[in-house]
Design an enzyme around this catalytic site. Structure first.
Site, PDB file in Angstrom:
ATOM      1  N   GLU A   1      -8.595 -10.643  23.830  1.00 36.91           N
ATOM      2  CA  GLU A   1      -8.361 -11.132  22.219  1.00 36.91           C
ATOM      3  C   GLU A   1      -9.778 -11.569  21.675  1.00 36.91           C
ATOM      4  O   GLU A   1      -9.774 -12.557  20.756  1.00 36.91           O
ATOM      5  CB  GLU A   1      -7.252 -12.017  22.004  1.00 36.91           C
ATOM      6  CG  GLU A   1      -6.145 -11.864  22.688  1.00 36.91           C
ATOM      7  CD  GLU A   1      -5.073 -12.866  22.303  1.00 36.91           C
ATOM      8  OE1 GLU A   1      -4.501 -12.795  20.713  1.00 36.91           O
ATOM      9  OE2 GLU A   1      -5.372 -13.930  23.332  1.00 36.91           O
TER      10      GLU A   1
ATOM     11  N   HIS B   1      -9.208 -20.455  20.337  1.00 37.01           N
ATOM     12  CA  HIS B   1      -8.232 -20.359  20.691  1.00 37.01           C
ATOM     13  C   HIS B   1      -7.120 -19.862  21.536  1.00 37.01           C
ATOM     14  O   HIS B   1      -7.746 -20.452  23.159  1.00 37.01           O
ATOM     15  CB  HIS B   1      -8.559 -18.276  20.374  1.00 37.01           C
ATOM     16  CG  HIS B   1      -6.917 -18.014  20.819  1.00 37.01           C
ATOM     17  ND1 HIS B   1      -5.765 -17.891  20.819  1.00 37.01           N
ATOM     18  CD2 HIS B   1      -6.323 -16.998  21.721  1.00 37.01           C
ATOM     19  CE1 HIS B   1      -4.699 -17.436  19.958  1.00 37.01           C
ATOM     20  NE2 HIS B   1      -5.092 -16.988  21.677  1.00 37.01           N
TER      21      HIS B   1
ATOM     22  N   HIS C   1      -3.413 -21.392  23.255  1.00 38.66           N
ATOM     23  CA  HIS C   1      -1.769 -21.312  23.419  1.00 38.66           C
ATOM     24  C   HIS C   1      -1.333 -22.709  23.587  1.00 38.66           C
ATOM     25  O   HIS C   1      -0.311 -23.015  24.144  1.00 38.66           O
ATOM     26  CB  HIS C   1      -1.337 -20.331  24.274  1.00 38.66           C
ATOM     27  CG  HIS C   1      -1.479 -19.441  24.841  1.00 38.66           C
ATOM     28  ND1 HIS C   1      -1.762 -18.289  25.869  1.00 38.66           N
ATOM     29  CD2 HIS C   1      -1.893 -18.225  23.443  1.00 38.66           C
ATOM     30  CE1 HIS C   1      -2.509 -17.150  25.508  1.00 38.66           C
ATOM     31  NE2 HIS C   1      -2.866 -17.434  24.246  1.00 38.66           N
TER      32      HIS C   1
ATOM     33  N   HIS D   1       2.945 -17.584  19.249  1.00 41.80           N
ATOM     34  CA  HIS D   1       1.569 -16.583  19.900  1.00 41.80           C
ATOM     35  C   HIS D   1       1.245 -18.514  20.462  1.00 41.80           C
ATOM     36  O   HIS D   1      -0.068 -19.170  21.976  1.00 41.80           O
ATOM     37  CB  HIS D   1       0.696 -15.979  20.011  1.00 41.80           C
ATOM     38  CG  HIS D   1      -0.445 -16.174  20.044  1.00 41.80           C
ATOM     39  ND1 HIS D   1      -0.957 -14.746  19.404  1.00 41.80           N
ATOM     40  CD2 HIS D   1      -1.131 -16.238  21.337  1.00 41.80           C
ATOM     41  CE1 HIS D   1      -2.520 -14.705  20.820  1.00 41.80           C
ATOM     42  NE2 HIS D   1      -2.554 -15.751  21.459  1.00 41.80           N
TER      43      HIS D   1
HETATM   44 ZN   LIG Z   1      -3.936 -15.807  23.172  1.00 43.23          ZN
END
Ligand SMILES: [Zn+2]
Length: 242
Positions: A81, A100, A102, A170
């Site tokens: 990602e 980033h 979760h 996500h």
């Molecule tokens: Zn992710």
């Protein structure tokens, strides 16, 4: 293995390593998620770890990536990602760091009609709104991951000028003017989400921060950023030694 060509300073690489470990310790990242920083010597590039659990990241794992999110002079496996980072740096020239995650407490806000809003001053940077990225709008056949440039561009478009974007089913992506600020915002977005869910169980309506309070408080928090950053780094390095 090719020799890595990294333009970023050692201090910046050390910040990315520290941020990875801090966010793992604070429960924002687990085996997944990543931190990056725009290179302080080449603004068209950014640094982030090779594909590895954040708590285990060392300076030797950090690779430089070009504007298309490809590792420069390094054939080790990058994060799937990494396009999240590259496309946000391309769209937002002032952004210096991206996280980033979760982050668990934000997930409910990505899958319901409830909007994530600043419930207290530590998360005042959320005053400008928290948009929701719906991957189906860009790619109906998806696996939820931002695995190429078009998906990265669509996510950066959803983020707009905000500090945080939720990703349905996500997680979230947060930006900052420095690695310390992106870390601060990641930790307090998770905390705000948890507190907002708790407040929702009490008698409402919830009194959120006004836009004006949000703006003022964001400025104040910026001036004290070094304090938690020093503390979190120390706690994460102490844990690493035990
Ligand atoms: Zn992710």
């Amino acid at each position: 293995m090719k020799k890595s060509k990294v333009s970023a300073s050692k201090a910046l690489i050390d910040d990315v390593v520290a941020a990875s470990r801090v966010l793992a310790q604070q429960g924002v990242l687990d085996a997944y998620g990543h931190v990056s920083a725009r290179s302080d010597r080449r603004p068209d590039r950014f640094v982030m770890s090779r594909s590895r659990a954040p708590a285990l990241v060392t300076a030797a794992d950090v690779m430089e990536h070009d504007a298309n999110s490809e590792p420069v002079g390094d054939d080790r496996k990058g994060f799937l990602e990494r396009f999240i980072h590259g496309e946000i740096y391309r769209a937002r020239p002032e952004v210096m760091a991206v996280v980033h995650s979760h982050s668990p407490s934000v997930i409910p806000f990505g899958v319901t009609q409830s909007k994530l809003k600043p419930i207290y001053h530590m998360a005042s940077f959320l005053w400008s709104g928290v948009p929701l990225f719906e991957i189906r709008d860009t790619r109906p056949d998806n696996d939820l991951l931002i695995r190429d440039i078009p998906l990265g561009k669509a996510l950066a478009h959803s983020l707009g000028k905000c500090t945080c974007v939720l990703m349905r089913g996500h997680g979230m992506t947060v930006v900052g003017d420095s690695v310390a600020e992106a870390v601060f915002r990641s930790i307090y977005t998770e905390m705000n989400a948890k507190l907002q869910i708790q407040a929702g169980q009490l008698e409402g309506p919830i009194a959120f921060l006004s836009d004006e309070e949000g703006k003022r408080s964001t400025g104040t928090n910026r001036s004290t950023l070094e304090r938690p950053w020093e503390l979190w780094k120390k706690a994460a390095s102490a844990k690493g030694r035990s």
